[in-house]
Design a protein around this motif. Sequence first.
Motif, PDB file in Angstrom:
ATOM      1  N   VAL A 202      68.659  30.291   3.821  1.00 47.76           N
ATOM      2  CA  VAL A 202      70.059  30.275   3.396  1.00 47.76           C
ATOM      3  C   VAL A 202      70.874  29.351   4.298  1.00 47.76           C
ATOM      4  N   LEU A 203      70.589  29.370   5.595  1.00 44.91           N
ATOM      5  CA  LEU A 203      71.287  28.475   6.525  1.00 44.91           C
ATOM      6  C   LEU A 203      71.042  27.010   6.156  1.00 44.91           C
ATOM      7  N   LEU A 204      69.781  26.657   5.904  1.00 45.73           N
ATOM      8  CA  LEU A 204      69.481  25.274   5.526  1.00 45.73           C
ATOM      9  C   LEU A 204      70.130  24.893   4.200  1.00 45.73           C
ATOM     10  N   LEU A 205      70.098  25.796   3.237  1.00 46.87           N
ATOM     11  CA  LEU A 205      70.741  25.521   1.957  1.00 46.87           C
ATOM     12  C   LEU A 205      72.232  25.254   2.146  1.00 46.87           C
ATOM     13  N   GLY A 206      72.878  26.056   2.974  1.00 42.53           N
ATOM     14  CA  GLY A 206      74.299  25.857   3.242  1.00 42.53           C
ATOM     15  C   GLY A 206      74.584  24.563   3.981  1.00 42.53           C
ATOM     16  N   LEU A 207      73.793  24.257   5.001  1.00 43.08           N
ATOM     17  CA  LEU A 207      74.021  23.033   5.770  1.00 43.08           C
ATOM     18  C   LEU A 207      73.790  21.782   4.923  1.00 43.08           C
ATOM     19  N   TRP A 208      72.742  21.794   4.119  1.00 46.75           N
ATOM     20  CA  TRP A 208      72.505  20.641   3.247  1.00 46.75           C
ATOM     21  C   TRP A 208      73.585  20.540   2.179  1.00 46.75           C
ATOM     22  N   GLY A 209      74.065  21.672   1.695  1.00 46.00           N
ATOM     23  CA  GLY A 209      75.161  21.653   0.731  1.00 46.00           C
ATOM     24  C   GLY A 209      76.426  21.057   1.315  1.00 46.00           C
ATOM     25  N   ILE A 210      76.714  21.405   2.564  1.00 42.76           N
ATOM     26  CA  ILE A 210      77.887  20.835   3.244  1.00 42.76           C
ATOM     27  C   ILE A 210      77.765  19.316   3.316  1.00 42.76           C
ATOM     28  N   ALA A 211      76.579  18.838   3.689  1.00 44.29           N
ATOM     29  CA  ALA A 211      76.374  17.392   3.821  1.00 44.29           C
ATOM     30  C   ALA A 211      76.478  16.692   2.467  1.00 44.29           C
ATOM     31  N   ILE A 212      75.889  17.288   1.447  1.00 40.95           N
ATOM     32  CA  ILE A 212      75.905  16.651   0.122  1.00 40.95           C
ATOM     33  C   ILE A 212      77.322  16.601  -0.444  1.00 40.95           C
ATOM     34  N   PHE A 213      78.061  17.710  -0.330  1.00 39.45           N
ATOM     35  CA  PHE A 213      79.414  17.702  -0.881  1.00 39.45           C
ATOM     36  C   PHE A 213      80.358  16.805  -0.086  1.00 39.45           C
ATOM     37  N   PHE A 214      80.048  16.518   1.185  1.00 35.78           N
ATOM     38  CA  PHE A 214      80.897  15.595   1.932  1.00 35.78           C
ATOM     39  C   PHE A 214      80.765  14.176   1.391  1.00 35.78           C
ATOM     40  N   LEU A 215      79.650  13.852   0.772  1.00 31.62           N
ATOM     41  CA  LEU A 215      79.475  12.502   0.230  1.00 31.62           C
ATOM     42  C   LEU A 215      80.539  12.166  -0.812  1.00 31.62           C
ATOM     43  N   PHE A 216      81.082  13.169  -1.502  1.00 29.61           N
ATOM     44  CA  PHE A 216      82.156  12.918  -2.461  1.00 29.61           C
ATOM     45  C   PHE A 216      83.419  12.402  -1.769  1.00 29.61           C
ATOM     46  N   ALA A 217      83.545  12.612  -0.468  1.00 30.46           N
ATOM     47  CA  ALA A 217      84.709  12.125   0.269  1.00 30.46           C
ATOM     48  C   ALA A 217      84.663  10.606   0.460  1.00 30.46           C
ATOM     49  N   LEU A 218      83.490  10.019   0.313  1.00 30.12           N
ATOM     50  CA  LEU A 218      83.367   8.575   0.505  1.00 30.12           C
ATOM     51  C   LEU A 218      83.941   7.791  -0.674  1.00 30.12           C
ATOM     52  N   TYR A 219      84.018   8.411  -1.830  1.00 32.34           N
ATOM     53  CA  TYR A 219      84.527   7.739  -3.022  1.00 32.34           C
ATOM     54  C   TYR A 219      86.016   8.014  -3.140  1.00 32.34           C
ATOM     55  N   ASN A 220      86.809   6.951  -3.247  1.00 35.06           N
ATOM     56  CA  ASN A 220      88.254   7.077  -3.330  1.00 35.06           C
ATOM     57  C   ASN A 220      88.755   6.305  -4.553  1.00 35.06           C
ATOM     58  N   PRO A 221      88.728   6.935  -5.735  1.00 37.98           N
ATOM     59  CA  PRO A 221      89.113   6.222  -6.952  1.00 37.98           C
ATOM     60  C   PRO A 221      90.617   5.969  -7.028  1.00 37.98           C
ATOM     61  N   ALA A 222      91.007   4.993  -7.832  1.00 36.14           N
ATOM     62  CA  ALA A 222      92.419   4.644  -7.982  1.00 36.14           C
ATOM     63  C   ALA A 222      93.168   5.656  -8.850  1.00 36.14           C
ATOM     64  N   ASN A 223      92.480   6.270  -9.806  1.00 36.66           N
ATOM     65  CA  ASN A 223      93.099   7.253 -10.687  1.00 36.66           C
ATOM     66  C   ASN A 223      93.322   8.547  -9.908  1.00 36.66           C
ATOM     67  N   LEU A 224      94.571   9.024  -9.874  1.00 36.41           N
ATOM     68  CA  LEU A 224      94.917  10.202  -9.080  1.00 36.41           C
ATOM     69  C   LEU A 224      94.193  11.458  -9.559  1.00 36.41           C
ATOM     70  N   THR A 225      94.036  11.623 -10.866  1.00 33.03           N
ATOM     71  CA  THR A 225      93.360  12.805 -11.397  1.00 33.03           C
ATOM     72  C   THR A 225      91.887  12.812 -11.000  1.00 33.03           C
ATOM     73  N   VAL A 226      91.223  11.668 -11.117  1.00 32.39           N
ATOM     74  CA  VAL A 226      89.819  11.570 -10.718  1.00 32.39           C
ATOM     75  C   VAL A 226      89.694  11.759  -9.209  1.00 32.39           C
TER      76      VAL A 226
END
Length: 179
Positions: free
Chosen positions: A45-69
């Motif tokens: 469970v710890l590994l699943l959570g830690l990998w989930g944290i890392a994977i969901f942080f990757l969405f922070a790298l994308y910064n689209p121009a559309n405010l809703t997206v």
Amino acid sequence: NSLVIREFLEQPLWVKLGIVVAALIFLYNVSMTVMKGRKTAITNVLLLGLWGIAIFFLFALYNPANLTVDKMYWWYVVHLWVEGVWELVMAAVLAYLLLKLTGVDREVVDKWLYVIVALSLFTGLLGTAHHYYWIGLPTYWQPLGNIFGSLEILPFFGVVLFSFSMVWKRRRDHPNSAA
């Protein structure tokens, strides 16, 4: 788009990339340590959570121009962390601490850990519904999300109560008397 502030994700791209590199090093270290050691429900469970944290942080790298997206990707990072994968890490840490502090049997803690994971993910993901106004859903999602968001702590509270009630009911000495 440079005028839009991404609350909690204001870091410049080079800092975010540094966070990704540091997280990958940390995850490699923890994952290899777990792979060499004893695999338990807590470590899984710890590994699943830690990998989930890392994977969901990757969405922070994308910064689209559309405010809703942009808000959708921001939501993936911020809220699915808090009400999703961070709860897995908290559940694993809590299970480990209860195992060491109370001396409760591992089978009991493992069963409760699965209950915590199931209930916290269920309530956590439904708890994010209080943000659904961004996509134009009906207003009943607001109170529904608030109710399930409030229920997120119940499985954690339940395992603590159950563990300490087991400690109080049994009549043997535990080696960790301070705990």
